[in-house]
Scaffold this motif. Structure first.
Motif, mmCIF file in Angstrom:
data_model
loop_
_atom_site.group_PDB
_atom_site.id
_atom_site.type_symbol
_atom_site.label_atom_id
_atom_site.label_comp_id
_atom_site.label_asym_id
_atom_site.label_seq_id
_atom_site.Cartn_x
_atom_site.Cartn_y
_atom_site.Cartn_z
ATOM 1 N N GLU A 173 0.774 -1.216 0.127
ATOM 2 C CA GLU A 173 0.150 0.006 0.072
ATOM 3 C C GLU A 173 1.068 1.146 0.080
ATOM 4 O O GLU A 173 0.432 2.316 -0.237
ATOM 5 N N GLU A 174 2.334 1.140 0.133
ATOM 6 C CA GLU A 174 3.111 2.171 0.142
ATOM 7 C C GLU A 174 3.734 2.420 -1.237
ATOM 8 O O GLU A 174 3.852 1.568 -2.006
ATOM 9 N N ASP A 175 4.115 3.618 -1.444
ATOM 10 C CA ASP A 175 4.527 4.158 -2.927
ATOM 11 C C ASP A 175 5.907 3.118 -3.324
ATOM 12 O O ASP A 175 5.919 2.890 -4.490
ATOM 13 N N GLU A 176 6.796 2.834 -2.331
ATOM 14 C CA GLU A 176 7.949 2.165 -2.684
ATOM 15 C C GLU A 176 7.581 0.826 -3.296
ATOM 16 O O GLU A 176 8.256 0.298 -4.304
ATOM 17 N N SER A 177 6.835 0.088 -2.524
ATOM 18 C CA SER A 177 6.422 -1.318 -3.120
ATOM 19 C C SER A 177 5.726 -1.248 -4.297
ATOM 20 O O SER A 177 5.812 -2.004 -5.023
ATOM 21 N N ARG A 178 4.960 -0.152 -4.257
ATOM 22 C CA ARG A 178 4.013 -0.191 -5.643
ATOM 23 C C ARG A 178 4.802 0.185 -6.909
ATOM 24 O O ARG A 178 4.548 -0.071 -7.921
ATOM 25 N N GLU A 179 5.712 0.902 -6.559
ATOM 26 C CA GLU A 179 6.916 1.211 -7.608
ATOM 27 C C GLU A 179 7.596 -0.020 -8.022
ATOM 28 O O GLU A 179 7.638 -0.550 -9.277
ATOM 29 N N PHE A 180 7.831 -0.974 -7.036
ATOM 30 C CA PHE A 180 8.337 -2.466 -7.543
ATOM 31 C C PHE A 180 7.091 -3.151 -8.310
ATOM 32 O O PHE A 180 7.529 -3.844 -9.465
ATOM 33 N N LEU A 181 6.003 -3.069 -7.954
ATOM 34 C CA LEU A 181 5.076 -3.614 -8.613
ATOM 35 C C LEU A 181 4.574 -3.206 -9.931
ATOM 36 O O LEU A 181 4.405 -4.087 -11.053
ATOM 37 N N THR A 182 4.812 -1.819 -10.294
ATOM 38 C CA THR A 182 4.898 -1.282 -11.505
ATOM 39 C C THR A 182 5.882 -1.862 -12.352
ATOM 40 O O THR A 182 5.584 -2.350 -13.877
ATOM 41 N N LYS A 183 6.866 -1.786 -12.030
ATOM 42 C CA LYS A 183 8.260 -2.341 -12.427
ATOM 43 C C LYS A 183 8.079 -3.722 -13.238
ATOM 44 O O LYS A 183 8.168 -4.194 -14.259
ATOM 45 N N LEU A 184 7.729 -4.470 -12.312
ATOM 46 C CA LEU A 184 7.413 -6.093 -12.298
ATOM 47 C C LEU A 184 6.327 -6.301 -13.439
ATOM 48 O O LEU A 184 6.631 -7.069 -14.335
ATOM 49 N N THR A 185 5.192 -5.859 -13.099
ATOM 50 C CA THR A 185 4.242 -6.085 -14.291
ATOM 51 C C THR A 185 4.608 -5.414 -15.508
ATOM 52 O O THR A 185 3.984 -5.677 -16.598
ATOM 53 N N ASP A 186 4.949 -4.129 -15.458
ATOM 54 C CA ASP A 186 5.439 -3.577 -17.008
ATOM 55 C C ASP A 186 6.272 -4.624 -17.612
ATOM 56 O O ASP A 186 6.321 -4.928 -18.781
ATOM 57 N N SER A 187 7.334 -5.077 -17.108
ATOM 58 C CA SER A 187 8.277 -5.962 -17.673
ATOM 59 C C SER A 187 7.809 -7.464 -18.075
ATOM 60 O O SER A 187 8.012 -7.880 -19.445
ATOM 61 N N LEU A 188 6.732 -7.736 -17.431
ATOM 62 C CA LEU A 188 6.033 -8.921 -17.759
ATOM 63 C C LEU A 188 5.175 -8.778 -19.163
ATOM 64 O O LEU A 188 4.981 -9.404 -19.980
ATOM 65 N N TYR A 189 4.650 -7.602 -18.829
ATOM 66 C CA TYR A 189 3.763 -7.113 -19.918
ATOM 67 C C TYR A 189 4.391 -6.844 -21.413
ATOM 68 O O TYR A 189 3.864 -7.235 -22.407
ATOM 69 N N GLU A 190 5.687 -6.502 -21.329
ATOM 70 C CA GLU A 190 6.638 -6.328 -22.670
ATOM 71 C C GLU A 190 6.650 -7.597 -23.168
ATOM 72 O O GLU A 190 6.940 -7.727 -24.428
ATOM 73 N N ARG A 191 6.612 -8.944 -22.377
ATOM 74 C CA ARG A 191 6.724 -10.001 -22.977
ATOM 75 C C ARG A 191 5.381 -10.761 -23.050
ATOM 76 O O ARG A 191 5.536 -12.068 -22.934
ATOM 77 N N ARG A 192 4.478 -10.196 -23.404
ATOM 78 C CA ARG A 192 3.002 -10.600 -23.226
ATOM 79 C C ARG A 192 2.942 -11.809 -24.480
ATOM 80 O O ARG A 192 2.069 -12.512 -24.239
ATOM 81 N N ASP A 193 3.462 -11.387 -25.582
ATOM 82 C CA ASP A 193 3.179 -12.414 -26.627
ATOM 83 C C ASP A 193 3.908 -13.895 -26.291
ATOM 84 O O ASP A 193 3.245 -14.911 -26.643
ATOM 85 N N GLU A 194 4.812 -13.677 -25.669
ATOM 86 C CA GLU A 194 5.710 -14.911 -25.443
ATOM 87 C C GLU A 194 4.992 -15.626 -24.426
ATOM 88 O O GLU A 194 5.025 -16.889 -24.164
ATOM 89 N N LEU A 195 4.176 -14.888 -23.336
ATOM 90 C CA LEU A 195 3.669 -15.441 -22.284
ATOM 91 C C LEU A 195 2.260 -15.822 -22.419
ATOM 92 O O LEU A 195 1.365 -16.138 -21.692
ATOM 93 N N LYS A 196 1.702 -15.276 -23.763
ATOM 94 C CA LYS A 196 0.302 -15.677 -24.176
ATOM 95 C C LYS A 196 -0.659 -14.810 -23.228
ATOM 96 O O LYS A 196 -1.586 -15.307 -22.640
ATOM 97 N N LEU A 197 -0.339 -13.676 -23.074
ATOM 98 C CA LEU A 197 -1.213 -12.768 -22.124
ATOM 99 C C LEU A 197 -1.995 -11.684 -22.967
ATOM 100 O O LEU A 197 -1.428 -11.151 -23.891
ATOM 101 N N ALA A 198 -3.231 -11.383 -22.534
ATOM 102 C CA ALA A 198 -4.053 -10.224 -23.067
ATOM 103 C C ALA A 198 -3.795 -9.216 -22.290
ATOM 104 O O ALA A 198 -3.892 -7.976 -22.623
#
Length: 660
Positions: free
Chosen positions: A360-385
């Motif tokens: 719920e804090e900004d620092e952890s939310r920043e980590f979550l943003t970086k993590l999900t953005d990096s996974l989304y960049e590989r969405r075709d490989e991971l078969k994600l919509a």
């Protein structure tokens, strides 16, 4: 939330109803039925208003789906399948008995025995379930009825066949009944013991459906065996030679005749006792060329056993694939997939936990943003919509689409009280998002978050399991890039895909354990009965080989019926097929081997085999056909898994009867 509920093409939207009960709860049925009635073409929504117009605009289509709808349709299909299976079981058994024996009383005696025993078994199971002694899954009565009818009629017919032999030898009725029990009683108990022991081994399974089936079917078969050794002899004693009416005129009961004209092709075939002739000729060929017969049999069956081994893991775990395509939930699911990603019905959900973080804090939310953005960049490989999380509750795809469309942050043009009101509303929204995406209770408050991955593929397929495993590995790999080296992140999968993975893990383990116990239990019974080791090993191997052949044929047949749409056999088929087929088919081995042992004493080790085959071939053939007919009644249901199991069991029994 409209951003999630509306389709990207703007032509569809969803209305979500969250229920307090789990999806397979019968309490959901009235609500689901009410909604289904509401949206039907003649339902309330289509009734004209005082203005003369329907509430549903012209061109708007309504469809109903979701897990609770699937649950209702599965329960309804199971009930309908049970009713249809019971009806066809009785019809097939009566028809086959009359066709084979052409004696109405002879058909009534085993049918009455099995019907009484089966109903008593089901009543007893109901009482035990009411008192909490046993647990029973929805549809268990189908398996109990089919197994009890199939095995019970076999037991009765073996007793009746020996009773007829005694009468043919001039023995009086009372002595013939007692003599029949004395001569085949041991074989009947041993035969039933293999089935009871084999199916009873499912009690050691971890998966509830297998364990409950093992308990229920074992109880049913035990009662059927007792009835076959008591109720059937009593009926035979009462009926006497009239059991074989209309063939009671002579002192010996004729093996041919019946309700057929004395002339014509059918009467000619019956007078020749075609089963007897087939097995007489077969025994002669086996005496002359045993190696040739054995080799030819193995060569013809071997390709299908290879298919079974290669395709063994090609199983379907989906619920929708079990139901007919015109079922409400299937139609609704197909409608959803026309407008939304296939994975929208069941996102792959991962739980992330780190006791040193607060999501719920900004620092952890920043980590979550970086993590999900990096996974989304590989969405075709991971078969994600799309990916949804606490930082992107509507999904990254929606967030980026808004940016690309030039939708600026409306707070930029606000000031004073309007800005304060906007920021207050934004905090309230974020608090609501956190209630869904961030842990709020106990030690997990703030330290746990979930990420929903919307797949481009159906989450209920076997391939989704591999996707879940790959996603977990990728999340851990990407997370290490944005976390301190000593930070520990735990990742756990939940949701339908994780449930399928757990189901596969548990049932795979159960299959290994149950299969081993079934083989061991039946082997020990055979050793105790035959007082040898080599022959029981041979008998076990032949029936196991026939199981592989049957599984291979079943794969081949159902794939050929729908090459493009076949996703594999239902996950329950291999385990139920193995347990039932191995146990049931050893019945015929036991009846044959006990007769061989009896005839070898008189005719020697080689000729005794041929004579035993000739004398028992007809009754084994008759019982095999009746058993296969009983199992084929499973085809009367609507569930795909029952169709596959019914075909496999019927084919396997016929293969064992006429080849193995």
């Amino acid at each position: 939330w409209q951003k999630i509920l509306d389709s990207s093409d703007g032509t569809a939207t969803m209305v979500l109803i969250n229920l307090e009960t789990e999806f397979f709860n019968a309490k959901n049925i009235p609500l689901i039925d009410a909604i289904a009635d509401l949206i039907q073409r003649d339902g309330e929504l289509y009734e004209n208003t005082p203005d003369g117009e329907s509430l549903v605009p012209p061109g708007l289509e309504l469809a109903l789906s979701g897990s609770a709808t699937v649950g209702r349709d599965m329960m309804r299909a199971a009930h309908e399948s049970s009713r249809a299976t019971e009806q066809w079981t009785v019809i097939l058994v009566v028809s086959l008995l009359l066709l084979i024996y052409r004696a109405p009383v002879l058909a009534i005696i085993p049918l009455a025995t099995v019907a009484v025993a089966t109903e008593f078994s089901l009543a007893l199971l109901t009482v035990l379930a009411d008192y909490g002694i046993v647990s029973l899954f929805n549809g268990i009565e189908v398996y109990v009825k089919v197994l009890c009818y199939g095995a019970g009629v076999d037991y009765c017919l073996f007793l009746i066949a020996r009773f007829k032999e005694e009468l043919d030898d001039g023995v009086e009725t009372a002595a013939a009944v007692s003599g029949s029990i004395a001569k085949v009683g041991e074989a009947l108990v041993a035969s039933a013991g293999t089935v009871i022991c084999g199916i009873g081994m499912m009690i050691f399974a971890d998966f509830g459906k297998f364990r409950q089936a093992g308990i229920a079917i074992t109880i049913g078969l035990t009662i059927v065996l007792i009835a076959s050794l008591t109720f059937t002899p009593a009926l035979l004693r009462l009926a006497g030679r009239w059991s074989f009416w209309p063939h009671v005129a002579t002192s010996r009961v004729r093996s041919s005749g019946g309700w057929v004209s004395a002339t014509g092709l059918m009467a000619s075939l019956l007078r020749k006792n075609i089963f007897q002739a087939i097995w007489q000729k077969t025994s002669e060929i086996i005496l002359e060329k045993p190696a040739f017969v054995l080799t030819l049999s193995v060569v013809l069956m071997l390709p299908f056993s290879v298919v079974a081994i290669v395709c063994f893991d090609n199983l379907s775990y989906g619920l929708l694939t079990e139901l007919p395509q015109d079922t409400t939930s299937v139609v609704g699911a197909n409608a959803i997939q026309k407008h939304y990603p296939a994975g929208i019905a069941g996102p792959v959900t991962l739980l992330l936990h780190n006791s040193a973080m607060n999501f719920e804090e900004d620092e952890s939310r920043e980590f979550l943003t970086k993590l999900t953005d990096s996974l989304y960049e590989r969405r075709d490989e991971l078969k994600l919509a799309d990916i949804r999380s606490a930082v992107h509750p509507f999904g990254i795809a929606v967030h980026r689409a808004a940016k690309e469309n030039g939708e600026a942050d409306i707070s930029a043009g606000l000031s004073g009280l309007k800005l304060i009101a906007f920021m207050s509303r934004r905090r309230m929204e974020q608090a609501k998002f956190n209630e869904h995406y961030v842990g709020q209770r106990g030690k997990f408050k703030g330290t746990m978050t979930l990420i929903d991955f919307v797949s481009t593929d159906d989450p209920f397929t076997r391939g989704s399991i591999g996707q879940l495993i790959e996603l977990k590995e990728d999340v851990l790999t990407q997370a290490r890039k944005f976390l301190p080296q000593d930070a520990r992140l735990e990742v756990v999968g939940i949701g339908p895909t994780a449930s399928i993975r757990d189901l596969k893990t548990v049932t795979d383990r159960d299959q290994r354990v149950v299969d081993a116990l079934v083989l061991l239990g039946i082997f020990l019974i055979l050793v105790a009965l035959l007082r040898q080791v080599t022959i029981p090993v041979y008998l076990i191997l032949t029936v196991f080989f026939s199981y592989l052949v049957t599984l291979g044929v079943t794969f081949t047949v159902f794939w050929s019926l729908d090459p493009s749409g076949f996703e594999g056999l239902d996950w329950k088929v291999p385990t139920f097929l193995f347990t039932i087929l191995i146990a049931v088919c050893e019945d015929y081995n036991i009846f044959l081997m006990t007769r061989i042992r009896e005839e070898q004493v008189i005719h020697g080790p080689v000729k005794g085999v041929a004579i035993a085959l000739t004398k028992t071939g007809s009754i084994i053939s008759s019982c095999g056909i009746i058993m296969a007919g009983t199992f084929s009644s499973l085809l009367a249901g609507t569930l795909a898994g029952m169709h596959q199991l019914g075909f496999a069991l019927a084919f396997g029994v016929l293969l064992d009867t006429f080849v193995v």
